[in-house]
Motif scaffolding. Structure first.
Motif, PDB file in Angstrom:
ATOM      1  N   VAL A  60     -10.320   2.158  10.127  1.00  0.00           N
ATOM      2  CA  VAL A  60      -9.024   1.739   9.590  1.00  0.00           C
ATOM      3  C   VAL A  60      -9.202   0.576   8.618  1.00  0.00           C
ATOM      4  CG1 VAL A  60      -6.771   0.789  10.186  1.00  0.00           C
ATOM      5  CG2 VAL A  60      -7.786   2.568  11.604  1.00  0.00           C
ATOM      6  N   LEU A  61     -10.025  -0.399   8.981  1.00  0.00           N
ATOM      7  CA  LEU A  61     -10.257  -1.543   8.108  1.00  0.00           C
ATOM      8  C   LEU A  61     -10.955  -1.117   6.820  1.00  0.00           C
ATOM      9  CD1 LEU A  61     -11.400  -4.227  10.717  1.00  0.00           C
ATOM     10  CD2 LEU A  61      -9.153  -3.983   9.648  1.00  0.00           C
ATOM     11  N   PHE A  62     -11.818  -0.116   6.921  1.00  0.00           N
ATOM     12  CA  PHE A  62     -12.496   0.390   5.717  1.00  0.00           C
ATOM     13  C   PHE A  62     -11.486   0.976   4.738  1.00  0.00           C
ATOM     14  CE2 PHE A  62     -14.119   4.237   3.644  1.00  0.00           C
ATOM     15  CZ  PHE A  62     -15.073   3.683   2.812  1.00  0.00           C
ATOM     16  N   ALA A  63     -10.626   1.852   5.234  1.00  0.00           N
ATOM     17  CA  ALA A  63      -9.619   2.464   4.361  1.00  0.00           C
ATOM     18  C   ALA A  63      -8.642   1.427   3.832  1.00  0.00           C
ATOM     19  CB  ALA A  63      -8.868   3.556   5.127  1.00  0.00           C
ATOM     20  N   LEU A  64      -8.238   0.496   4.682  1.00  0.00           N
ATOM     21  CA  LEU A  64      -7.311  -0.549   4.258  1.00  0.00           C
ATOM     22  C   LEU A  64      -7.933  -1.445   3.202  1.00  0.00           C
ATOM     23  CD1 LEU A  64      -4.458  -1.581   4.936  1.00  0.00           C
ATOM     24  CD2 LEU A  64      -5.504  -3.140   6.574  1.00  0.00           C
ATOM     25  N   GLY A  65      -9.217  -1.753   3.367  1.00  0.00           N
ATOM     26  CA  GLY A  65      -9.898  -2.585   2.381  1.00  0.00           C
ATOM     27  C   GLY A  65     -10.049  -1.887   1.043  1.00  0.00           C
ATOM     28  N   LEU A  66     -10.342  -0.583   1.064  1.00  0.00           N
ATOM     29  CA  LEU A  66     -10.510   0.159  -0.186  1.00  0.00           C
ATOM     30  C   LEU A  66      -9.199   0.247  -0.947  1.00  0.00           C
ATOM     31  CD1 LEU A  66     -12.258   1.882  -2.058  1.00  0.00           C
ATOM     32  CD2 LEU A  66     -11.696   3.865  -0.633  1.00  0.00           C
ATOM     33  N   VAL A  67      -8.141   0.663  -0.269  1.00  0.00           N
ATOM     34  CA  VAL A  67      -6.842   0.788  -0.929  1.00  0.00           C
ATOM     35  C   VAL A  67      -6.320  -0.593  -1.347  1.00  0.00           C
ATOM     36  CG1 VAL A  67      -4.451   1.525  -0.641  1.00  0.00           C
ATOM     37  CG2 VAL A  67      -6.310   2.910   0.309  1.00  0.00           C
ATOM     38  N   GLY A  68      -6.479  -1.592  -0.465  1.00  0.00           N
ATOM     39  CA  GLY A  68      -5.999  -2.931  -0.783  1.00  0.00           C
ATOM     40  C   GLY A  68      -6.730  -3.546  -1.965  1.00  0.00           C
ATOM     41  N   THR A  69      -8.027  -3.266  -2.089  1.00  0.00           N
ATOM     42  CA  THR A  69      -8.794  -3.802  -3.209  1.00  0.00           C
ATOM     43  C   THR A  69      -8.292  -3.251  -4.531  1.00  0.00           C
ATOM     44  OG1 THR A  69     -10.769  -4.103  -1.835  1.00  0.00           O
ATOM     45  CG2 THR A  69     -11.086  -3.961  -4.218  1.00  0.00           C
ATOM     46  N   LEU A  70      -8.129  -1.938  -4.609  1.00  0.00           N
ATOM     47  CA  LEU A  70      -7.648  -1.310  -5.845  1.00  0.00           C
ATOM     48  C   LEU A  70      -6.225  -1.755  -6.157  1.00  0.00           C
ATOM     49  CD1 LEU A  70      -9.041   2.300  -5.306  1.00  0.00           C
ATOM     50  CD2 LEU A  70     -10.076   0.415  -6.582  1.00  0.00           C
ATOM     51  N   TRP A  71      -5.429  -1.906  -5.113  1.00  0.00           N
ATOM     52  CA  TRP A  71      -4.034  -2.309  -5.294  1.00  0.00           C
ATOM     53  C   TRP A  71      -3.946  -3.752  -5.775  1.00  0.00           C
ATOM     54  CZ3 TRP A  71       0.084  -1.102  -0.976  1.00  0.00           C
ATOM     55  CH2 TRP A  71       1.363  -1.303  -1.494  1.00  0.00           C
ATOM     56  N   SER A  72      -4.673  -4.638  -5.128  1.00  0.00           N
ATOM     57  CA  SER A  72      -4.584  -6.060  -5.479  1.00  0.00           C
ATOM     58  C   SER A  72      -5.061  -6.326  -6.896  1.00  0.00           C
ATOM     59  CB  SER A  72      -5.411  -6.891  -4.488  1.00  0.00           C
ATOM     60  OG  SER A  72      -4.894  -6.794  -3.179  1.00  0.00           O
ATOM     61  N   PHE A  73      -6.081  -5.608  -7.335  1.00  0.00           N
ATOM     62  CA  PHE A  73      -6.611  -5.842  -8.672  1.00  0.00           C
ATOM     63  C   PHE A  73      -5.549  -5.615  -9.736  1.00  0.00           C
ATOM     64  CE2 PHE A  73      -8.656  -4.648 -12.610  1.00  0.00           C
ATOM     65  CZ  PHE A  73      -9.717  -5.531 -12.719  1.00  0.00           C
ATOM     66  N   ASN A  74      -4.678  -4.623  -9.522  1.00  0.00           N
ATOM     67  CA  ASN A  74      -3.712  -4.239 -10.553  1.00  0.00           C
ATOM     68  C   ASN A  74      -2.378  -4.961 -10.436  1.00  0.00           C
ATOM     69  OD1 ASN A  74      -5.141  -1.989 -12.008  1.00  0.00           O
ATOM     70  ND2 ASN A  74      -5.253  -1.186  -9.942  1.00  0.00           N
ATOM     71  N   ILE A  75      -2.232  -5.882  -9.497  1.00  0.00           N
ATOM     72  CA  ILE A  75      -0.959  -6.604  -9.362  1.00  0.00           C
ATOM     73  C   ILE A  75      -0.774  -7.547 -10.551  1.00  0.00           C
ATOM     74  CG2 ILE A  75       0.201  -8.409  -8.042  1.00  0.00           C
ATOM     75  CD1 ILE A  75      -0.728  -7.080  -5.511  1.00  0.00           C
ATOM     76  N   ILE A  76       0.394  -7.466 -11.144  1.00  0.00           N
ATOM     77  CA  ILE A  76       0.706  -8.344 -12.274  1.00  0.00           C
ATOM     78  C   ILE A  76       2.044  -9.041 -12.087  1.00  0.00           C
ATOM     79  CG2 ILE A  76       1.715  -6.414 -13.572  1.00  0.00           C
ATOM     80  CD1 ILE A  76       0.864  -7.794 -16.137  1.00  0.00           C
ATOM     81  N   ASP A  77       2.991  -8.397 -11.364  1.00  0.00           N
ATOM     82  CA  ASP A  77       4.334  -8.950 -11.277  1.00  0.00           C
ATOM     83  C   ASP A  77       4.367 -10.290 -10.548  1.00  0.00           C
ATOM     84  OD1 ASP A  77       3.587  -7.770  -8.939  1.00  0.00           O
ATOM     85  OD2 ASP A  77       5.446  -6.641  -8.618  1.00  0.00           O
ATOM     86  N   SER A  78       3.616 -10.403  -9.442  1.00  0.00           N
ATOM     87  CA  SER A  78       3.627 -11.660  -8.682  1.00  0.00           C
ATOM     88  C   SER A  78       3.134 -12.824  -9.524  1.00  0.00           C
ATOM     89  CB  SER A  78       2.754 -11.518  -7.431  1.00  0.00           C
ATOM     90  OG  SER A  78       3.259 -10.521  -6.570  1.00  0.00           O
ATOM     91  N   ILE A  79       2.150 -12.560 -10.380  1.00  0.00           N
ATOM     92  CA  ILE A  79       1.599 -13.623 -11.223  1.00  0.00           C
ATOM     93  C   ILE A  79       2.514 -13.917 -12.398  1.00  0.00           C
ATOM     94  CG2 ILE A  79      -0.362 -14.280 -12.658  1.00  0.00           C
ATOM     95  CD1 ILE A  79      -2.112 -12.483 -10.933  1.00  0.00           C
ATOM     96  N   TYR A  80       2.994 -12.883 -13.045  1.00  0.00           N
ATOM     97  CA  TYR A  80       3.740 -13.076 -14.284  1.00  0.00           C
ATOM     98  C   TYR A  80       5.107 -13.687 -14.045  1.00  0.00           C
ATOM     99  CZ  TYR A  80       3.835 -12.171 -19.271  1.00  0.00           C
ATOM    100  OH  TYR A  80       3.813 -12.327 -20.639  1.00  0.00           O
ATOM    101  N   LEU A  81       5.696 -13.397 -12.893  1.00  0.00           N
ATOM    102  CA  LEU A  81       7.015 -13.956 -12.612  1.00  0.00           C
ATOM    103  C   LEU A  81       6.976 -15.464 -12.379  1.00  0.00           C
ATOM    104  CD1 LEU A  81       8.439 -11.205 -10.238  1.00  0.00           C
ATOM    105  CD2 LEU A  81       9.355 -11.819 -12.490  1.00  0.00           C
ATOM    106  N   VAL A  82       5.819 -15.985 -11.967  1.00  0.00           N
ATOM    107  CA  VAL A  82       5.721 -17.404 -11.596  1.00  0.00           C
ATOM    108  C   VAL A  82       5.032 -18.225 -12.675  1.00  0.00           C
ATOM    109  CG1 VAL A  82       4.887 -19.027  -9.867  1.00  0.00           C
ATOM    110  CG2 VAL A  82       5.703 -16.779  -9.153  1.00  0.00           C
ATOM    111  N   THR A  83       3.858 -17.805 -13.093  1.00  0.00           N
ATOM    112  CA  THR A  83       3.065 -18.639 -14.004  1.00  0.00           C
ATOM    113  C   THR A  83       2.829 -18.013 -15.377  1.00  0.00           C
ATOM    114  OG1 THR A  83       0.960 -17.684 -13.236  1.00  0.00           O
ATOM    115  CG2 THR A  83       1.824 -19.583 -12.012  1.00  0.00           C
ATOM    116  N   ARG A  84       3.059 -16.690 -15.499  1.00  0.00           N
ATOM    117  CA  ARG A  84       2.781 -15.986 -16.758  1.00  0.00           C
ATOM    118  C   ARG A  84       1.337 -16.174 -17.217  1.00  0.00           C
ATOM    119  NH1 ARG A  84       7.329 -13.956 -19.153  1.00  0.00           N
ATOM    120  NH2 ARG A  84       9.308 -14.717 -18.304  1.00  0.00           N
TER     121      ARG A  84
END
Length: 324
Positions: free
Chosen positions: A246-270
């Motif tokens: 479970v941790l393996f699958a969660l880490g793989l999906v979470g890694t790909l997901w976290s890399f592409n996050i932009i909204d959390s950063i752009y809304l606060v600091t741009r």
């Protein structure tokens, strides 16, 4: 006229007359093979999956191919005339130190989110497994950060970290850390953004890990207690190994997901202050829609896709548990 007899099954006789074989009345007759239905099942599966495949090709495949083609062009604003330049765009972006610096920040962002979210999710899931009234109630409200919109999360954390009246800032002031500018200080911006994003998304990991914990038989822990195993040893030698898939699958999906996050950063600091939170997706966005260099943004996107593919392959290659 004599006939030649040969012994048969169950003591029966098979006679040969004129060289033609003849089966006795009691001999079993092999049934003719029926037509296999595997071909029909395969065709039905293709028909059922085809709409989803066509939808994925339309939603994912077409933009991806268009991005690759755009990366070989020389285009400013999307939709304007362009000319073919080959690999010159890739040579330009790969020689830009700003891209490599943004990838370094993306690595910090990725690892930070992966570690913080996993620790928070694991600790919360273990606490939720405790039997009690508060534990049952917490299973519901622990999902609250997850369902809050990202815009609201940004507003909440800007309020919490405000140096004048923020609760987090006041708490650190008691510890002697007065006047910390969490999102305005280059040294604090990225760690604070990681903590904010992890607070937003760790309930998802909590739900997954909590569900996996319910599949571990209680008899395993009872036997370990009889053998005198303490809580830490049970977690390290029983719980953690059984949660590896479970941790393996969660880490793989979470890694790909976290890399592409932009909204959390752009809304606060741009991407600020002073580029301290400019990750690769933020740089790609700014290049395309603020600097109006669509071809360079497309080439950066293709390079990021290739990099993510390599990271995913390395993760699967070296972190894959034996049970998967």
């Amino acid at each position: 006229m004599s006939s030649t007899a040969a012994p048969g099954a169950e003591g029966g006789l098979r006679t040969r007359q004129g060289g033609a074989p003849h089966r006795s009345a009691g001999a079993a007759v092999r049934p003719r093979p029926r037509r296999s239905r595997r071909g029909a099942g395969t065709l039905l599966g293709i028909v059922l999956v085809a709409p989803l495949i066509l939808l994925m090709l339309l939603v994912i495949g077409f933009p991806l191919v268009n991005t690759v083609l755009l990366s070989f062009q020389d285009q400013g604003v999307v939709g304007t005339p362009s000319s073919f330049v080959g690999l010159r765009t890739y040579q330009a972006i790969l020689g830009d130190s700003a891209l490599w610096e943004s990838l370094r920040r993306s690595g910090v962002w990725l690892v930070g989110n992966l570690v913080v979210q996993t620790v928070l999710a694991m600790a919360t899931a273990l606490l939720l497994t405790r039997v009690g009234r508060w534990s049952k109630a917490a299973r519901t409200w622990v999902l609250l950060p997850w369902v809050i919109p990202t815009v609201a999360v940004a507003v909440i954390w800007q309020w919490l970290t405000n140096s004048n009246y923020g609760l987090l800032a006041k708490g650190l002031g008691v510890l002697g850390l007065d006047g910390v500018q969490f999102f305005a200080d280059p040294d604090w911006a990225m760690p604070t953004l990681i903590l904010m994003n992890s607070w937003h998304w760790f309930p998802l990991g909590t739900v997954i890990i909590f569900g996996a914990l319910q599949t571990i038989p209680g008899e395993v822990y009872e036997a370990a207690k009889v053998d005198g195993v303490n809580a830490w040893q049970m977690f390290w030698h029983i719980t953690l190994p059984l949660l590896q898939p479970v941790l393996f699958a969660l880490g793989l999906v979470g890694t790909l997901w976290s890399f592409n996050i932009i909204d959390s950063i752009y809304l606060v600091t741009r991407g600020g202050p002073s580029g301290a939170s400019t990750t690769a997706p933020v740089m790609i966005y700014d290049t395309a829609f603020k600097a109006f260099r669509a071809s360079e943004a497309a080439a950066m996107s293709v390079a990021a896709i290739v990099l993510l593919g390599i990271l995913a392959w390395l993760y699967i290659r070296f972190a894959k548990p034996e049970e998967v």
